[in-house]
Design a protein around this motif. Structure first.
Motif, PDB file in Angstrom:
ATOM      1  N   ILE A   1       0.836  -1.204   0.000  1.00 30.23           N
ATOM      2  CA  ILE A   1       0.000   0.000   0.000  1.00 30.23           C
ATOM      3  C   ILE A   1       0.867   1.250   0.000  1.00 30.23           C
TER       4      ILE A   1
ATOM      5  N   SER B   1       0.270   5.502   0.272  1.00 33.08           N
ATOM      6  CA  SER B   1      -0.739   6.532   0.579  1.00 33.08           C
ATOM      7  C   SER B   1      -0.129   7.894   0.283  1.00 33.08           C
TER       8      SER B   1
ATOM      9  N   ARG C   1      -4.031   3.715  -1.386  1.00 25.74           N
ATOM     10  CA  ARG C   1      -5.107   3.975  -0.437  1.00 25.74           C
ATOM     11  C   ARG C   1      -4.807   5.328   0.227  1.00 25.74           C
TER      12      ARG C   1
END
Ligand code: AHG
Ligand code: MN
Ligand code: MN
Ligand code: MN
Length: 332
Positions: free
Chosen positions: A207, A209, A240
């Motif tokens: 992930i 961000s 995300r």
């Protein structure tokens, strides 16, 4: 005898017993932060019912419109801590100057810096928000109210750091240098119960961000770093971004990954504040086996010169943060 449920109080007492010289002051401090967070959690969870969402008619030192909950959370933190006799000053995102301890209360040896409500833009749309805090000891020999400069210590000096996330459940996550531990609030009894002992960042995650609207304003190293993640065949990264630092950080801590708020041509030092956002989370990240840097050095080695100074911020799993540093050195 079966140990049973470990609530925050029991955990803090067991930690305290590891330090024969401990006076219990630190335990009272964390318990009082937890108390404030329970009240903030109650207000956050009924924000749509009572008139506590939306803007207050005021702005803070950053020129941000203060939300009613920003001010409410700030007041809850201050009034929960100011009378304990454990602090000599507080620094808050919502106060230009340090908050001094009222004359009628004794002063203590700790300093606390906090972001009373992080992710304010998400309050009205019912997305997770949080509270972030970092605790320092005042320099030896100082008495009475602390002045600004006593906060100008590197994050590595912190004695504790933590956050509360007001999400699908309310969780308090903190470290005092012996690992990172997560407690989930059981609202039916008003207790934080140990649910995530010794939280660890996965060495690498899938992930990332980051708010990509700023892509064209980033420096070349950051663009190369993000292009590398997006183009990586084997690792299959996914993006995300919640826009609440605490929520983005917490998800990455559990699942692995990296959060970044780079500087850009419009905001060369980025948006996030060192003292009460970057440094406390960097302390937690390092204790959980992750790391955090600005555009040059480890966040925990920066000595602040201003209560509200901002720093470019890259934090999370070691592999991804070190990949950014490789891009910065032109090795990517
Ligand atoms: P705060 O609500 O305490 O002012 O912090 C907001 C911060 C942080 O929570 C989040 O990561 C960031 O603002 C989001 O900024 P952008 O909307 O510019 O992406
Ligand atoms: Mn703000
Ligand atoms: Mn914030
Ligand atoms: Mn805030």
């Amino acid at each position: 005898m079966e140990k049973g449920v470990t609530n925050l109080n029991r955990f803090l007492l067991e930690e305290q017993r590891k330090y024969p010289e401990a006076t219990g002051g630190f335990t009272i401090l964390i318990e009082s932060i937890a108390f404030a967070s329970k009240i903030i959690s109650r207000e956050v969870n009924k924000a749509g019912i009572v008139n506590i969402i939306g803007k207050a008619q005021s702005t803070n030192v950053h020129g941000e419109d203060q939300q009613k909950l920003d001010i409410y959370a700030n007041n809850r933190m201050i009034t929960a801590l100011d009378h304990l006799g454990k602090l000599c000053a507080m620094a808050s995102e919502e106060n230009n100057e340090p908050i001094l301890i009222p004359d009628e209360y004794p002063k203590g040896k700790y300093l606390i810096a906090f972001d009373p409500l992080d992710g304010s833009s998400n309050i009205d749309v019912n997305i997770s928000i949080g509270t972030i805090f970092g605790i320092y000891k005042r320099q030896d020999g100082k008495e009475g109210n602390a002045c600004c400069t006593e906060f100008f210590q590197p994050g590595r000096n912190m004695v504790a750091a933590g956050y509360i996330i007001y999400g699908s459940s309310t969780m308090l996550v903190y470290t005092s240098g012996n690992g990172v531990h997560g407690f989930t609030l059981d609202p039916s009894i008003g207790e934080y119960i140990l649910s995530h002992p010794f939280m660890k960042f996965p060495d690498s995650g899938k992930i990332y961000s980051i708010n990509e609207v700023n892509y064209n304003r980033w420096d070349e190293a950051t663009r190369k770093f993000v292009d590398y993640l997006k183009g990586h065949e084997e690792r299959e990264y996914t993006s995300r971004y919640i826009g609440s630092l605490v929520a983005d950080f917490h998800r990455n801590l559990l699942k692995g990954g990296v959060f970044a708020y780079p500087g850009d041509t419009r905001n060369p030092r980025g948006k996030l504040r060192l003292l009460y956002e970057c440094a406390p989370l960097a302390f937690i990240a390092e204790q959980a086996g992750g790391m955090a840097v600005n555009d040059e050095i480890n966040i925990l080695d920066i000595v602040p010169t201003d209560l509200h100074q901002k720093e470019p911020f890259y934090i999370g799993s070691k592999y991804e943060v070190e990949t950014y540093l490789k891009a910065k050195r032109g090795e990517l």
